[in-house]
Design an enzyme around this catalytic site. Structure first.
Site, short mmCIF file in Angstrom:
data_model
loop_
_atom_site.label_atom_id
_atom_site.label_comp_id
_atom_site.label_asym_id
_atom_site.label_seq_id
_atom_site.Cartn_x
_atom_site.Cartn_y
_atom_site.Cartn_z
CE LYS A 35 -0.24 -0.38 5.01
NZ LYS A 35 -0.97 -1.01 6.11
NE ARG A 132 -6.56 0.83 11.86
CZ ARG A 132 -5.34 0.64 11.37
NH1 ARG A 132 -4.48 1.65 11.34
NH2 ARG A 132 -4.96 -0.54 10.91
CE1 TYR A 256 13.66 31.33 5.31
CE2 TYR A 256 13.90 28.97 4.88
CZ TYR A 256 13.64 30.26 4.43
OH TYR A 256 13.36 30.47 3.12
C1 LIG Z 1 -0.20 -1.93 6.70
C2 LIG Z 1 -0.73 -3.16 7.27
C3 LIG Z 1 0.12 -4.24 7.52
C4 LIG Z 1 1.62 -4.16 7.39
O1 LIG Z 1 2.12 -3.47 8.52
P1 LIG Z 1 3.67 -3.28 8.82
O2 LIG Z 1 3.69 -2.69 10.18
O3 LIG Z 1 4.18 -2.32 7.79
O4 LIG Z 1 4.31 -4.59 8.73
C5 LIG Z 1 -0.46 -5.43 7.95
N1 LIG Z 1 -1.79 -5.53 8.15
C6 LIG Z 1 -2.63 -4.50 7.93
C7 LIG Z 1 -4.09 -4.66 8.18
C8 LIG Z 1 -2.14 -3.27 7.51
O5 LIG Z 1 -2.97 -2.25 7.32
#
Ligand SMILES: *Cc1c(COP(=O)(O)O)cnc(C)c1O
Length: 363
Positions: A35, A132, A256
């Site tokens: 993702k 969540r 800055y």
């Molecule tokens: C993004 C995600 C993962 C992978 O998580 P990492 O911490 O990057 O290994 C696994 N499961 C779900 C449901 C996720 O949203």
């Protein structure tokens, strides 16, 4: 030599990290999270590499990301981690052969309104404590009825997500796993619990499927441990170049807000990379970088297109020298700490002004 900010992605490192996942979880199928443009590494080249290495499935957040992979002729199973958000997406998911992670009854309603004959692949995501996404554990009997009345669906399994897997000393993870197990005792279907932190730190979370993301890119999700310490290889190296070197007397204010003052007469270097490239503005003075292989540190505020560097430890530095922000020998986890964030956010924050180059030394 003319590019100002370059991300070099080593695809062999990604293959190595997948092999490490398999070493940690030898009895699990692997669903690799690609993702968010493969955590900023480039979804298509990363997915191609993982597919060629025989990964069992890929995971994306949303339909747009899945379609990008299918358009690039990625044929591996792809799971939609947030499920479908509309009837149109349900139709597309069936057409593209995607696995839908269903997390609420309104999504089931959409799926049950699909024309008969569409082959739907579904995971059910349970909320075992993350609070969540996911069905409450008490919904499992109803979910089994859903499966019974939709015999044409292909059931992929039961999924849950851990909230505190990166904290080995707290009991929350054990409680989540126990709640998931007790609820599903004697019920058929594959199980999937662990993200990277879960599969690294909790042996009992390595079930039929593991779902690593971050560790495929070579970074560690566990505080106090680098990817390298876990046997991983950072896949992305972010580099820039020195475009100016100046010597200033003690007391000179740099950049800055004059947030840095030279403690002595010293050389300050300017590298051509800034927050518009994805260097967090919160990266503080003292954060480590490398200049031509020597250690240097950020001195003063990160600006939009440039950073200023304390070159006292790299006295031989010249214009044009390479500056490494993070990568193979400069763990992003450590840089992230100096910015009050995580390697995840550094990776996802790179912008399209960064030029990406892919190397595959082992291919
Ligand atoms: C993004 C995600 C993962 C992978 O998580 P990492 O911490 O990057 O290994 C696994 N499961 C779900 C449901 C996720 O949203």
């Amino acid at each position: 030599m003319n590019q100002r900010a370059v991300a070099t992605v080593n695809l062999a490192a990604i293959r190595h990290n997948l092999a490490q996942v398999r070493r940690y979880a030898p009895n699990s199928c692997v669903m690799g999270a690609v993702k968010a443009d493969a955590y900023g590494h480039g979804a298509v080249p990363v997915a191609r590499t993982l597919e060629a290495a025989g990964i069992d499935a890929l995971a994306v957040a949303c339909m747009q990301e899945a379609q990008q992979l299918r358009e690039a002729h990625i044929r591996a199973p792809i799971a939609l981690l947030e499920g479908i958000l509309s009837a149109e997406e349900a139709t597309l998911a069936a057409y593209e052969g995607l696995q839908i992670v269903v997390n609420d009854f309104w999504q089931i309603e959409l799926l049950e309104r699909m024309p008969q004959g569409a082959t739907l692949q579904v995971w059910f995501k349970l909320d075992s404590g993350m609070h969540r996404l996911g069905f409450p554990l008490s919904a499992v009997p109803k979910l089994r009825q859903v499966l019974q009345r939709n015999r044409s669906w292909r059931f992929c399994g039961w999924m849950t997500h851990l909230a505190r897997a990166d904290e080995p000393e707290v009991s929350a993870t054990v409680e989540q796993i126990e709640a998931f197990d007790i609820t599903l005792a004697g019920i058929a279907g594959a199980r999937s619990i662990a993200n990277s932190a879960g599969l690294l730190a909790w042996q009992q979370a390595r079930r039929d499927w593991v779902r690593p993301g971050l560790m495929l890119y070579g970074a560690s999700p566990l505080p106090g441990k680098t990817g390298r310490a876990l046997g991983l290889r950072p896949a992305l190296t972010l580099t820039s170049r020195l475009i100016a070197i100046r010597e200033y007397p003690a007391g000179s204010a740099i950049g800055y807000g004059a947030s840095y003052r030279c403690p002595e007469t010293m050389k300050i270097g300017v590298a051509a990379v800034g927050y518009a490239d994805g260097i967090p503005r919160s990266l503080a003075s003292g954060a480590p970088v490398q200049v031509a292989g020597r250690p240097a540190t950020i001195a003063g505020r990160v600006s939009m297109d440039m950073i200023t560097l304390d070159l006292r430890a790299a006295p031989q530095a010249r214009i044009g020298d390479e500056v490494v922000l993070w990568g193979e020998h400069a763990p992003a986890e450590i840089v992230a700490e100096h910015a009050g964030t995580l390697a995840y956010e550094l990776f996802c924050g790179l912008t399209n002004r960064v030029q990406f180059e892919y190397v595959d030394p082992a291919a």
